[in-house]
Design an enzyme around this catalytic site. Structure first.
Site, PDB file in Angstrom:
ATOM      1  N   CYS A 179       2.905   2.521  -1.971  1.00  0.00           N
ATOM      2  CA  CYS A 179       1.988   3.640  -2.139  1.00  0.00           C
ATOM      3  C   CYS A 179       0.613   3.217  -1.658  1.00  0.00           C
ATOM      4  O   CYS A 179       0.182   2.089  -1.895  1.00  0.00           O
ATOM      5  CB  CYS A 179       1.933   4.057  -3.607  1.00  0.00           C
ATOM      6  SG  CYS A 179       0.811   5.430  -3.934  1.00  0.00           S
ATOM      7  N   HIS A 180      -0.106   4.122  -0.998  1.00  0.00           N
ATOM      8  CA  HIS A 180      -1.407   3.776  -0.433  1.00  0.00           C
ATOM      9  C   HIS A 180      -2.585   4.184  -1.309  1.00  0.00           C
ATOM     10  O   HIS A 180      -3.732   4.078  -0.879  1.00  0.00           O
ATOM     11  CB  HIS A 180      -1.555   4.400   0.965  1.00  0.00           C
ATOM     12  CG  HIS A 180      -1.399   5.895   0.974  1.00  0.00           C
ATOM     13  ND1 HIS A 180      -0.771   6.563   1.993  1.00  0.00           N
ATOM     14  CD2 HIS A 180      -1.774   6.850   0.094  1.00  0.00           C
ATOM     15  CE1 HIS A 180      -0.772   7.857   1.752  1.00  0.00           C
ATOM     16  NE2 HIS A 180      -1.384   8.050   0.604  1.00  0.00           N
TER      17      HIS A 180
END
Length: 473
Positions: A179-180
């Site tokens: 996840c960013h």
């Protein structure tokens, strides 16, 4: 795979959801930009034509300006065909269609419940999990049968529950979720450093952080730039921008309420002022994990906090535009371009192949990296990527001030998982009715759950919903 000096060839990647009109193109760009890896990507999608379109688009990247490696893209008809011989598996799927997501996001509005994303938590996240996890059980069983030693990278939401389903079905799987959101917070802190310390532009990687929590509700217990603890500067910064931080791409246009992924970070900064730790996700996600009346009480409150309620109508319009772009890319009317996405997936692959070492945040089952959350629950912390291994960093306990917030979310996710694994709608509803966004009466919560199940029942045949879909429910 074939190892050469400082290079690995003949890598095989299976892309599940290979018809993606977004994530897939980003992966293609990132792969083409690396000079030390090459191989083939097998694209599997229930929409075979979309995968075939991406086959043509992917192969064009080999001839793009700045391409530094060659990859063969090929669409395949079956999941076993994609997985056989895979060294890496990438999962990026939409569980259902945007019609189902429309129910996830907007049906609760009839009961005064608003969601800014609706894919991880809240009523929408729970219904999405009911559709997604059986799919992930099937994917995990196929990985076990056809490529048990492959590394598995998941991008699909709800991240925590999808990763847990992979391990529950195939305990020996080598999977992690990416996840960013933490990256975005590092970028935000980099902007703060530039302003507070008068530096030139700095890269997010210069901001060293210790993330703890669960996906999309991750918090930083430390944040350091060079030798400077950033918490005192962040406190001053948050006071300065109580009315929101607006600069460059943080400007909000007149239609932001229905189509914007942007915010002015007011939720993030208010949470810091309230609890003293840095909330490390976008405001749209953070708001959904908090009590319903904090930030999502109604559209007026959302507008006051300056983030967006991303409507599914906007997502459908965006999909139409991306389909048109796919046509242009495939025909050559629009050339493919190599632009770094800022995602870590390709560098994670390189690190696992022994070409570099990487420390980054990932989602993995808790083996003690967060000692005051349940063992086995999927949590988000840093991990060290080296040749053939991913080792979670001991992040330490979640601080007492934010533990009640995160432990409640974690307990709810564990209960949702149990209900789905057992195919027990009553257990799922127990979690649903206790979600902090479900602020309506128990009677209305039952009616809402029944309606959402009815709207998406085409994807819920594995559950016995007879007691919920009847008129008596």
């Amino acid at each position: 795979m074939k190892y050469l000096q400082n290079k690995v060839e003949d890598i095989q990647i299976a892309y599940i959801g290979g018809g993606s009109r977004g994530w897939a193109w980003g992966l293609m760009s990132d792969l083409a930009s690396c000079s030390d890896i090459s191989g083939r990507v097998l694209l599997y999608d229930i929409d075979l034509q979309a995968a075939k379109d991406n086959e043509q688009i992917g192969n064009k990247f080999n001839h793009a300006d700045a391409a530094r490696s060659c990859w063969e893209y090929r669409a395949v008809k079956t999941l076993p065909e994609a997985l056989t011989g895979a060294d890496f598996v990438v999962i990026s799927i939409l569980p259902g269609t945007f019609d189902e997501m429309e129910s996830d996001v907007h049906t609760p509005e009839k009961y005064g419940i608003y969601q800014s994303v609706g894919d991880t938590s809240g009523p929408g996240g729970i219904l999405r999990a009911m559709r997604a996890l059986p799919m992930f059980e099937e994917i995990a069983s196929k990985i076990r049968d056809f490529c048990p030693n492959a590394w598995v990278i998941n991008y699909t939401n709800p991240m925590t529950l999808c990763v847990k389903a992979l391990y529950h079905t195939f305990p020996a799987i080598k999977a992690f979720g990416c996840c960013h959101e933490v990256f975005g917070t590092q970028k935000f802190l980099a902007k703060m450093v530039e302003e507070m310390y008068g530096t030139g532009e700095i890269d997010r990687h210069e901001i060293k952080v210790n993330p703890v929590g669960v996906n999309h509700f991750t918090w930083l217990t430390t944040a350091v730039w060079q030798d400077k603890d950033l918490f005192w500067a962040y406190q001053i910064f948050c006071e300065k921008y109580r009315d929101g931080y607006r600069t460059g791409d943080k400007n909000i246009d007149s239609n932001w309420m229905n189509n914007s992924f942007s915010s002015t970070e007011k939720v993030k900064m208010e949470l810091f002022r309230r609890f003293g730790y840095i909330a490390a996700a976008g405001d749209r996600h953070l708001a959904e994990f908090c009590e319903g009346k904090w930030y999502l009480e109604n559209p007026e409150r959302v507008k006051q906090m300056q983030f967006g309620l991303t409507s599914v109508a906007w997502r459908k319009k965006d999909l139409t535009e991306r389909r048109e772009r796919s046509r242009r890319l495939k025909s050559g009317e629009e050339p493919v371009k190599i632009n770094g996405t800022g995602e870590e997936g390709v560098n994670q692959i390189r690190a696992l192949l022994g070409l570099c070492e990487l420390v980054t945040n990932v989602n993995l089952p808790n083996k003690g990296q967060i000692p005051n959350l349940p063992l086995g629950a999927v949590v988000e912390t840093n991990a060290v990527f080296r040749a053939g291994s991913v080792s979670p960093v001991l992040a330490g306990p979640i601080p007492e001030k934010i533990l009640p917030l995160i432990s409640r979310v974690c307990a709810e996710q564990e209960l949702v998982f149990k209900g789905i694994a057992d195919r027990d709608p009553d257990v799922i509803f127990a979690a649903f009715s206790n979600d902090p966004l479900v602020t309506c009466s128990l009677r209305d919560a039952r009616a809402l759950f029944a309606e959402m199940c009815e709207n998406t029942k085409e994807y819920l045949a594995m559950y016995d919903l007879s007691g919920w879909l009847s008129s008596e429910s």
